[in-house]
Design a protein around this motif. Structure first.
Motif, PDB file in Angstrom:
ATOM      1  N   HIS A   1       0.861  -1.190   0.000  1.00 35.91           N
ATOM      2  CA  HIS A   1       0.000   0.000   0.000  1.00 35.91           C
ATOM      3  C   HIS A   1       0.893   1.235   0.000  1.00 35.91           C
ATOM      4  CE1 HIS A   1       0.935  -0.738   4.210  1.00 35.91           C
ATOM      5  NE2 HIS A   1       0.506   0.458   4.548  1.00 35.91           N
TER       6      HIS A   1
ATOM      7  N   ASP B   1       5.703   4.707   5.539  1.00 31.58           N
ATOM      8  CA  ASP B   1       6.625   3.647   5.960  1.00 31.58           C
ATOM      9  C   ASP B   1       6.721   2.508   4.947  1.00 31.58           C
ATOM     10  OD1 ASP B   1       3.930   3.345   6.788  1.00 31.58           O
ATOM     11  OD2 ASP B   1       4.505   1.703   8.120  1.00 31.58           O
ATOM     12  N   HIS B   2       6.083   2.652   3.794  1.00 27.87           N
ATOM     13  CA  HIS B   2       6.137   1.620   2.744  1.00 27.87           C
ATOM     14  C   HIS B   2       6.597   2.207   1.411  1.00 27.87           C
ATOM     15  CE1 HIS B   2       3.976  -1.342   5.277  1.00 27.87           C
ATOM     16  NE2 HIS B   2       3.617  -0.211   5.865  1.00 27.87           N
TER      17      HIS B   2
ATOM     18  N   HIS C   1      -6.980  -0.697   5.968  1.00 33.47           N
ATOM     19  CA  HIS C   1      -5.834   0.121   6.378  1.00 33.47           C
ATOM     20  C   HIS C   1      -5.651   1.268   5.380  1.00 33.47           C
ATOM     21  CE1 HIS C   1      -2.154   1.264   8.280  1.00 33.47           C
ATOM     22  NE2 HIS C   1      -1.452   1.063   7.186  1.00 33.47           N
TER      23      HIS C   1
ATOM     24  N   ASP D   1       0.098  -4.333   6.234  1.00 31.74           N
ATOM     25  CA  ASP D   1      -0.274  -3.883   7.585  1.00 31.74           C
ATOM     26  C   ASP D   1      -1.553  -4.554   8.090  1.00 31.74           C
ATOM     27  OD1 ASP D   1       1.885  -2.295   7.150  1.00 31.74           O
ATOM     28  OD2 ASP D   1       0.960  -0.464   7.903  1.00 31.74           O
TER      29      ASP D   1
ATOM     30  N   HIS E   1      -0.354  -4.437  13.482  1.00 33.73           N
ATOM     31  CA  HIS E   1       0.709  -3.545  13.956  1.00 33.73           C
ATOM     32  C   HIS E   1       1.233  -4.125  15.264  1.00 33.73           C
ATOM     33  CE1 HIS E   1      -1.439  -1.057  11.045  1.00 33.73           C
ATOM     34  NE2 HIS E   1      -0.271  -0.483  10.857  1.00 33.73           N
TER      35      HIS E   1
ATOM     36  N   HIS F   1       4.989  -5.045  10.112  1.00 34.65           N
ATOM     37  CA  HIS F   1       5.229  -4.471  11.446  1.00 34.65           C
ATOM     38  C   HIS F   1       5.290  -5.526  12.545  1.00 34.65           C
ATOM     39  CE1 HIS F   1       5.029  -0.702   9.475  1.00 34.65           C
ATOM     40  NE2 HIS F   1       3.773  -0.849   9.124  1.00 34.65           N
TER      41      HIS F   1
HETATM   42 ZN   LIG Z   1       2.815   0.401   7.754  1.00 36.42          ZN
END
Ligand SMILES: [Zn+2]
Length: 324
Positions: free
Chosen positions: A143, A147-148, A229, A250, A253, A297
């Motif tokens: 996605h 952080d990706h 998400h 994700d 988490h 995560h």
């Molecule tokens: Zn993430």
């Protein structure tokens, strides 16, 4: 006859004699400074004929009791305590590199420069694992989020100069929409701007491709639309010689709370209710079929299995192997 053992014995005899019959003792102890850094963080396993390398981008300290919803802060604090975890707790940010023998494919790209110095280590760990960014042929995003997709670009330049980026059409339509940016709240706005900035060098050079719901981003790489998400959040599936690995993105988490209580969601979700339903489905499917799972995560390397247990579900991390 002189054997290796007799030579060694003679050598130790001389050493003992020269030290007055005893082995030398270090008299002084240096005040060595604390080193305070981890080993390069990559973990390798094979899946059939594929080489899978987990790459850590780093960890992010997250106050989970403030961010989980459909629960209370007191409950999350007590779950963390019973799992011997502090708050904030370090959440891993993992990406995965697959060498198929003909292509080098990265799944997710870490944070780049967007989330501070405890993160942003993906490229260093990629190099430590024996590869260079210019060798990466394709990047599939589970996605679009800082952080990706954040690690795709640094200072407006593509980090992976030869790679084609593949993202779900739903996520591209959502995050790159000028209309959505304009009506976003001040806190949401940052995510939209980061999405555009990170993807721009690839979009501008024609190296950005979208995949439809549940379609193959690349031959041999399947996807499962798992929305919530983000609108186009997708798990990526690879299979080789009867073994299967699903890159979850994700779905969860961390591992302390949501396996036991899948209905608890995090504030990072675009749609918390849909994310909770998706999570339960993903857990059930993984537990029923027993395939490998890799979570972005989950504690590094984030690879393992899911099983059903008396508390809903349980996470079983991969057993460490030096074999690679
Ligand atoms: Zn993430």
């Amino acid at each position: 006859m002189t054997t290796r053992r007799s030579v060694l014995k003679a050598a130790f005899g001389l050493l003992a004699a020269s030290a007055g019959g005893t082995l030398p003792v270090h008299a002084a102890y240096a005040a060595a400074p604390l080193v305070q850094r981890q080993a390069p963080a990559f973990y390798r396993m094979t899946l059939g004929s594929l080489e899978v390398t987990a790459l850590s981008d780093g960890t992010l300290p997250v106050p989970l009791e403030k961010l989980f919803n459909n629960t209370t802060p007191e409950h999350i604090s007590s779950v963390l305590k019973s799992s011997f975890l502090p708050s904030p707790v370090d959440l891993s940010v993992n990406a995965y590199l697959l060498n198929t023998g003909s292509r080098l494919v990265l799944i997710d790209a870490g944070t780049g420069e967007l989330l501070g110095s405890r993160l942003g280590h993906l490229v260093a760990n990629l190099r430590a694992a024996g590869y260079a960014p210019d060798q990466v042929d394709d990047i599939i995003l589970t996605h679009i989020h800082a952080d990706h997709s954040g690690g795709l670009s640094i200072g407006g330049k593509a980090v992976f100069p030869n790679a084609i980026v593949h993202a779900s059409k739903r996520d591209v339509d959502y995050w790159l929409s000028a209309e959505n940016l304009n009506r976003a709240s001040e806190t949401q706005r940052k995510s939209f701007v980061e999405a555009v900035t990170s993807l721009r060098p690839y979009v501008e050079t024609g190296r950005m491709q979208v995949f439809a719901d549940n379609a193959e981003p690349l031959p041999g790489f399947g996807s499962i639309l798992r929305p919530g998400h983000t609108p186009g959040h997708s798990s990526i599936v690879v299979e080789s010689q009867g073994e299967k690995l699903v890159f979850w993105g994700d779905i969860t988490h961390g591992d302390a709370v949501q396996f036991n209580e899948p209905d608890i969601s995090i504030d990072f979700d675009v749609d918390s209710k849909a994310a909770a339903a998706t999570r339960r489905q993903a857990f059930m499917d993984a537990a029923e079929h027993g395939y490998w799972v890799a979570g972005a995560h989950l504690p590094f390397p984030g690879i393992g299995h899911v099983r059903a247990d008396s508390d809903e579900f349980g996470w079983v991390p991969v057993n460490y192997s030096a074999a690679g």
